[in-house]
Motif scaffolding. Structure first.
Motif, PDB file in Angstrom:
ATOM      1  N   VAL A   1      -7.241   4.719  -1.101  1.00 31.67           N
ATOM      2  CA  VAL A   1      -6.430   3.549  -0.165  1.00 31.67           C
ATOM      3  C   VAL A   1      -6.030   4.178  -2.216  1.00 31.67           C
ATOM      4  O   VAL A   1      -4.792   4.200  -1.513  1.00 31.67           O
ATOM      5  N   SER A   2      -6.242   4.007  -2.977  1.00 29.53           N
ATOM      6  CA  SER A   2      -5.642   3.997  -4.603  1.00 29.53           C
ATOM      7  C   SER A   2      -5.278   5.734  -4.177  1.00 29.53           C
ATOM      8  O   SER A   2      -4.553   5.912  -5.206  1.00 29.53           O
TER       9      SER A   2
ATOM     10  N   THR B   1     -11.875   2.603   1.345  1.00 34.43           N
ATOM     11  CA  THR B   1     -10.767   1.232   0.698  1.00 34.43           C
ATOM     12  C   THR B   1     -11.277   1.846  -1.049  1.00 34.43           C
ATOM     13  O   THR B   1      -9.995   1.313  -1.615  1.00 34.43           O
ATOM     14  N   TYR B   2     -12.180   2.247  -1.622  1.00 30.16           N
ATOM     15  CA  TYR B   2     -12.578   2.507  -3.509  1.00 30.16           C
ATOM     16  C   TYR B   2     -11.708   3.843  -3.032  1.00 30.16           C
ATOM     17  O   TYR B   2     -10.467   3.227  -4.606  1.00 30.16           O
TER      18      TYR B   2
ATOM     19  N   LYS C   1      -5.190  -2.049   0.322  1.00 34.34           N
ATOM     20  CA  LYS C   1      -6.591  -2.205  -0.301  1.00 34.34           C
ATOM     21  C   LYS C   1      -6.725  -3.361   1.149  1.00 34.34           C
ATOM     22  O   LYS C   1      -8.371  -3.254   1.329  1.00 34.34           O
TER      23      LYS C   1
ATOM     24  N   TRP D   1      -7.630  -2.602   3.864  1.00 36.45           N
ATOM     25  CA  TRP D   1      -8.882  -1.748   4.862  1.00 36.45           C
ATOM     26  C   TRP D   1     -10.679  -2.233   4.217  1.00 36.45           C
ATOM     27  O   TRP D   1     -11.348  -1.577   4.455  1.00 36.45           O
ATOM     28  N   SER D   2     -10.743  -3.323   3.305  1.00 33.75           N
ATOM     29  CA  SER D   2     -11.425  -4.221   2.721  1.00 33.75           C
ATOM     30  C   SER D   2     -12.211  -4.892   4.276  1.00 33.75           C
ATOM     31  O   SER D   2     -12.871  -4.909   4.403  1.00 33.75           O
TER      32      SER D   2
ATOM     33  N   HIS E   1      -2.418  -2.972  -5.353  1.00 36.97           N
ATOM     34  CA  HIS E   1      -3.334  -2.563  -5.997  1.00 36.97           C
ATOM     35  C   HIS E   1      -3.473  -1.291  -6.865  1.00 36.97           C
ATOM     36  O   HIS E   1      -4.777  -1.024  -7.000  1.00 36.97           O
ATOM     37  N   SER E   2      -2.771  -0.465  -6.648  1.00 42.21           N
ATOM     38  CA  SER E   2      -2.380   0.707  -7.107  1.00 42.21           C
ATOM     39  C   SER E   2      -3.385   0.843  -8.814  1.00 42.21           C
ATOM     40  O   SER E   2      -3.538   1.992  -9.220  1.00 42.21           O
TER      41      SER E   2
END
Ligand code: HEM
Lengths: 286, 458
Positions: free
Chosen positions: A275-276, A271-272, A229, A232-233, A283-284
Motif C-alpha cells: 500500500v505504501s 498492507t504494510y 491502508k 487492506w488491513s 497513510h502515505s
C-alpha cells in the motif's frame, strides 16, 4: 550510536539463528537454551536502542517546541515515540518478532522454527538499517496524537504475530510434505503454535484497527474513510477471521489452515509495504 | 445440516442459511474482493478520468456498474447488510445456550462426570492431602474440596465465561455495522471553507449533493500555520472560530488537527487550508539601474512598463519551501524565444534570484522582486453529524472483553478424585475437559500427572 547498537543486535540475532541451527543438527538441549539466551540478549539491546531513539526523537522535537510544563512534556514524550516513519516501524517490527517468539512460544522456541524466527528478526532489522532512511523528522500535525502510540504498537505486534504464524505455517507445509521419518519439530506442535500466533495476532490487529478508527475520527472526522491502508488491513482481518472460523467452527486443521495463514501474511505484507509503495492515500507517511 | 434430516420448511431453510458459517465465509470473501477492487480502481474521480484511463470500451461499463463509487453503493452495502443479519442470527441461535452453560455452576456431580485423563496410587500410610495438595495448588491455585471419609475430591474450573466471548465479539460487530448504517443514512457529512474574517451560514455536502444550513453563523477570526523553524513542514494548523446566533456571539473555540470542535450538533475538524490573494501583487522590476513598480493580478498577462516583455502571475504560496510567501511568475522577454521562464519570487529572500539551479533563478535581463504580496488564508473543515458513532464506539468497547474471553481465557475443568481401597491405599483419578484448548490442556494434564505420581514416591 543507535545505529551501531542496531547493527550489533542484527549480528546477535544472526548468531542466535546459528546457535539454533547447531542445536537442531546436534539435537542439543543445551544449545537450544543458549540460543534462547542469545535471542534474549539481542532483545535487551534492541529495547535499549528503541528507548535511545525515543530519547533522541524527543530531544529533536523539544528544540522546536520546548515543553512548558509537566503535561506538555508528557504529551511530547508520548508523541515522539519512535513509531512514526518506515524505518522506526521496521525496527519495532523486528523487535516484536523476537519478543513475541520468546513470550508466546517460550519453551517451544526450538528447532527449525527458532532458526526461522531468529533469521526473520535479523533480516528485517538488516533491511531497516541498510536500505531505509533513518533520519529523524519533525511530526506533521495529524501524527501528534496519543492514539499514535497505542495504534501503531498494537498493529505491529499483530503483524509480528502473523509473521510468526507464517514461519510456523511454512515449516509445517514443508515438513508434512517430506516423509514422516524424523520430523525436526513434531507437526501437531507446529500447527498449535501457528494457531496460537494467529489468535494473538488477530487480537492485536483488531485492537489496532479499532484504535486507528478512533484516531481517524478525531483527526479527519471520519472513523472509516476507505483509505487503501485501512481497506487492506480490513481485508487482512477478514482472512484471519475466516481462518479462525474455519478451524474452530468447521474443524479445519493442518495444511489448509497453514495455507490460510500464508495467504493472511501475504495480505499483511501488502498492507504494510504494498500500500505504501503502490497505492496513494492518507497513510502515505508510514 | 446432516444429509438425512427431513426436508425443512421454507422459513427453516432460510434460518439455516442465515446461521451458516458457510455464508459468513462467503460474505467475508466477497467483501475482501469488493474492498480490493476499491483500492485498485480509483474512487470518486470525475467521470472523464475513467473514460480516459479505462478506454471507451471498459470505462462506461465500469461507470454503469458503479465501480467508481464502490464503497457507497450496493456492492458493499448488500454483503454488509447480509453479514449483519448473519451475525445477528448467529447470536440469536447461540447466545441462549452459551448463557445457560455459563450459568450452570460447576458442581461436584458435574466434576465427577468429566472424562478420565490419568490414574495414580498413593500408599496407605501417606496423608493424601499433603501428597497431592501442594502440586495441585501450585499448578491450579484455589480449589474446591469435597471431603468424605474414604473419598476426597478436589475440583477446579477456569475460563467459565469463555463461551460468552465469541458472542460478545459478534454482538459488538453487529453494533458497529448498525452504527455505520445509522451514520450513513441519518448522518450528514460535508465540507466548509471560510476565508479569514468572513462568516458562513451553510456547508457543502459531500459528493456534490448541495448544501445545508448550519443553523448558526460561523466566523473564522484567524487562521495560523506554524512551521518547524525554517522548514516547510507544518507543526500546527489552528483556526479561531466564533459561533453566532441572531447576530449575538454565543461561543468561541480553537479548532486544531486532532482537536475537533462541536457546536450545535455539528462537529468541525480542521481538514486543510490554503491561501489566496487578497488583492493585486506589486512587483518591482529592474533592468540595470532602471526600476519600475508593476501590479499584477492572477492569471492575467501583463506588459512590462518598458514594453520589453510580458509577465503572468501563475500561483502564490504562503510558505514556499520554508521561505515564507512567494509568487510563481511566468516571464517572457520581448526578444526572447517562445518558452517563458518560470520562477518563484520569495518575498523575503530577493537574493535567491541569482542562484543557479534553483526554482528561484532568474536569467534576466529583467530582475523581479516582491514589494507587496497580500495573502489571506482560508481554512477548510470537515463538518459532520453522526448519530451512529456512539453505536460504533459501544461496539468497540464491547468487543474488548469479548476478545479477552475468547482468546485468553480458555475454559478448563479438572478434578482429582482420591478413593481409599479396602486395603488402605489411595487410588487417584485425574478427570478433566477443555473442549476448545485441547493441546494446552494436555500439557497441563501431563505436568499434573507427573507431579501427582511423584507425590506417590514420598
Ligand atoms: C467479521 C465477522 C466475524 C468475526 C470477526 C468473528 C470473530 C470470531 C471470533 C474471534 C471467534 C472466536 C474464535 C476462537 O476462539 O478461535 C468466533 C467464534 C465463532 N463465530 Fe464468529 N466472527 C464473525 C462472524 C461470524 C458469523 C456471521 C457467524 C455465524 C455464522 C459466526 C459464528 C461463530 C461461531 C459459531 C463461533 C464459535 C463459538 C464458540 O466457540 O462457541 N461468526 N468468531
Amino acid at each position: 550510536m543507535i545505529s551501531q547498537v542496531l547493527g550489533l543486535v542484527t549480528l546477535v540475532y544472526l548468531t542466535a539463528a546459528g546457535i539454533f541451527l547447531a542445536a537442531t543438527l546436534w539435537s542439543s538441549r543445551r544449545l537450544e537454551a543458549w540460543g534462547r539466551w542469545a535471542l534474549l540478549a539481542g532483545l535487551a539491546a534492541h529495547l535499549g536502542a528503541f528507548f535511545g531513539r525515543w530519547l533522541e526523537s524527543y530531544r529533536h522535537a523539544s528544540q522546536f517546541t520546548p515543553p512548558q510544563d509537566l503535561g506538555a512534556t508528557l504529551s511530547l514524550v508520548i508523541h515522539q515515540v519512535p513509531l512514526s516513519n518506515f524505518f522506526e516501524s521496521l525496527v519495532f517490527f523486528s523487535f516484536s518478532v523476537s519478543f513475541l517468539a520468546l513470550v508466546s512460544f517460550r519453551r517451544h522456541l526450538k528447532g527449525a522454527l527458532a532458526v526461522v524466527v531468529a533469521l526473520l528478526a535479523c533480516l528485517i532489522l538488516a533491511y531497516a538499517s541498510l536500505a531505509v532512511d533513518s533520519s529523524i523528522r519533525p511530526l506533521m500535525p495529524a501524527l501528534k496524537s496519543n492514539w499514535l502510540l497505542i495504534h501503531v504498537l498494537t498493529c505491529f505486534i499483530g503483524y509480528a504475530a502473523f509473521a510468526l504464524a507464517f514461519g510456523a505455517a511454512l515449516l509445517y507445509l514443508w515438513q508434512t510434505r517430506r516423509s514422516k521419518a524424523n520430523p525436526i519439530a513434531p507437526p501437531p506442535e507446529l500447527e498449535r503454535l501457528m494457531y496460537r500466533a494467529v489468535a494473538l495476532g488477530f487480537l492485536f490487529l483488531s485492537v489496532g484497527i479499532l484504535t486507528g478508527a478512533v484516531w481517524a475520527d478525531s483527526a479527519w472526522g471520519r472513523y472509516w474513510s476507505w483509505d487503501p491502508k485501512e481497506t487492506w488491513s480490513l481485508i487482512t482481518w477478514f482472512i484471519y477471521a475466516g481462518l479462525l472460523h474455519a478451524r474452530l467452527v468447521k474443524g479445519w486443521q493442518g495444511r489448509r489452515i497453514a495455507w490460510l495463514a500464508i495467504l493472511g501474511f501475504a495480505a499483511v505484507l501488502f498492507t504494510y509495504f504494498g500500500v505504501s509503495f503502490l497505492l496513494p492515500g492518507l497513510h502515505s507517511y508510514l | 445440516m446432516s444429509r438425512n434430516s427431513p426436508p425443512r420448511s421454507l422459513p427453516g431453510r432460510l434460518w439455516d442459511f442465515l446461521t451458516s458459517i458457510r455464508l459468513t465465509v462467503t460474505l467475508l470473501l466477497i467483501l475482501a474482493v469488493v474492498a480490493t477492487l476499491g483500492t485498485v480502481i480509483p474512487q470518486n474521480e470525475p467521470v472523464a478520468r475513467y473514460l480516459v484511463s479505462f478506454g471507451p470500451r471498459w470505462g462506461p461499463v465500469l461507470l454503469r456498474l458503479g465501480l467508481h463509487r464502490i464503497y457507497d453503493g450496493p456492492w458493499l452495502l448488500m454483503p454488509v447488510a447480509l453479514l449483519s443479519l448473519n451475525l445477528l442470527a448467529c447470536v440469536i441461535r447461540g447466545l441462549p445456550e452459551a448463557v445457560r452453560r455459563v450459568a450452570r455452576p460447576f458442581t461436584l456431580e458435574a466434576a465427577l462426570q468429566l472424562p478420565l485423563r490419568g490414574q495414580f496410587t498413593l500408599p496407605a500410610r501417606v496423608n493424601p492431602e499433603t501428597a497431592v495438595l501442594p502440586a495441585l495448588r501450585q499448578e491450579l491455585g484455589r480449589l474446591k474440596v469435597s471431603n468424605h471419609p474414604g473419598r476426597q475430591v478436589y475440583y477446579w474450573e477456569s475460563g467459565r465465561f469463555r463461551p460468552l466471548g465469541p458472542y460478545l465479539i459478534h454482538l459488538s460487530l453487529f453494533l458497529i455495522l448498525l452504527g455505520a448504517l445509522v451514520g450513513k443514512f441519518l448522518g450528514v457529512e460535508g465540507r466548509l471553507a471560510i476565508l479569514t474574517g468572513e462568516t458562513a451560514t451553510e456547508f457543502t455536502l459531500a459528493k456534490g449533493k448541495g448544501s445545508v444550513p448550519l443553523g448558526f453563523t460561523l466566523r473564522l477570526d484567524d487562521f495560523r500555520v506554524e512551521y518547524y523553524g525554517g522548514t516547510a513542514t507544518p507543526r500546527e494548523f489552528r483556526s479561531d472560530l466564533t459561533f453566532m446566533q441572531d447576530g449575538q456571539e454565543v461561543g468561541r473555540a480553537a479548532c486544531r488537527v486532532n482537536h475537533p470542535v462541536t457546536f450545535g450538533g455539528l462537529t468541525f475538524y480542521q481538514s486543510s487550508y490554503g491561501s489566496q490573494l487578497a488583492g493585486p501583487v506589486r512587483l518591482k522590476v529592474c533592468k540595470g539601474q532602471e526600476c519600475h513598480t508593476l501590479t499584477v493580478g492572477q492569471r492575467r498577462g501583463e506588459n512590462l512598463p518598458d514594453g520589453q516583455g510580458q509577465v503572468m502571475l501563475v500561483r502564490v504560496d504562503a510558505n514556499f519551501q520554508g521561505l515564507g510567501p512567494a509568487a510563481l511568475l511566468a516571464y517572457r522577454e520581448a526578444s526572447g524565444g517562445d518558452q517563458p521562464q518560470l520562477f518563484w519570487i520569495p518575498a523575503r529572500h530577493p537574493e535567491l534570484a541569482r542562484r543557479l539551479q534553483t526554482p528561484f533563478y532568474q536569467a534576466g535581463p529583467h530582475l523581479f522582486t516582491v514589494e507587496e504580496l497580500p495573502l489571506k488564508f482560508y481554512s477548510v473543515f470537515q463538518v459532520r453529524r453522526d448519530p451512529g458513532v456512539w453505536w460504533v464506539y459501544a461496539g468497540f468497547l464491547l468487543c474488548l472483553p469479548g476478545f479477552v474471553l475468547a482468546f485468553l481465557r480458555p475454559s478448563q475443568r479438572l478434578a482429582v478424585v482420591l478413593e481409599q481401597s479396602p486395603k488402605g491405599h489411595w487410588q487417584g483419578r485425574l478427570l478433566g475437559a477443555s473442549p476448545r484448548a485441547r493441546e494446552v490442556f494436555q500439557e497441563r494434564v501431563d505436568r499434573l500427572l507427573m507431579h501427582l505420581k511423584k507425590g506417590t514416591a514420598v
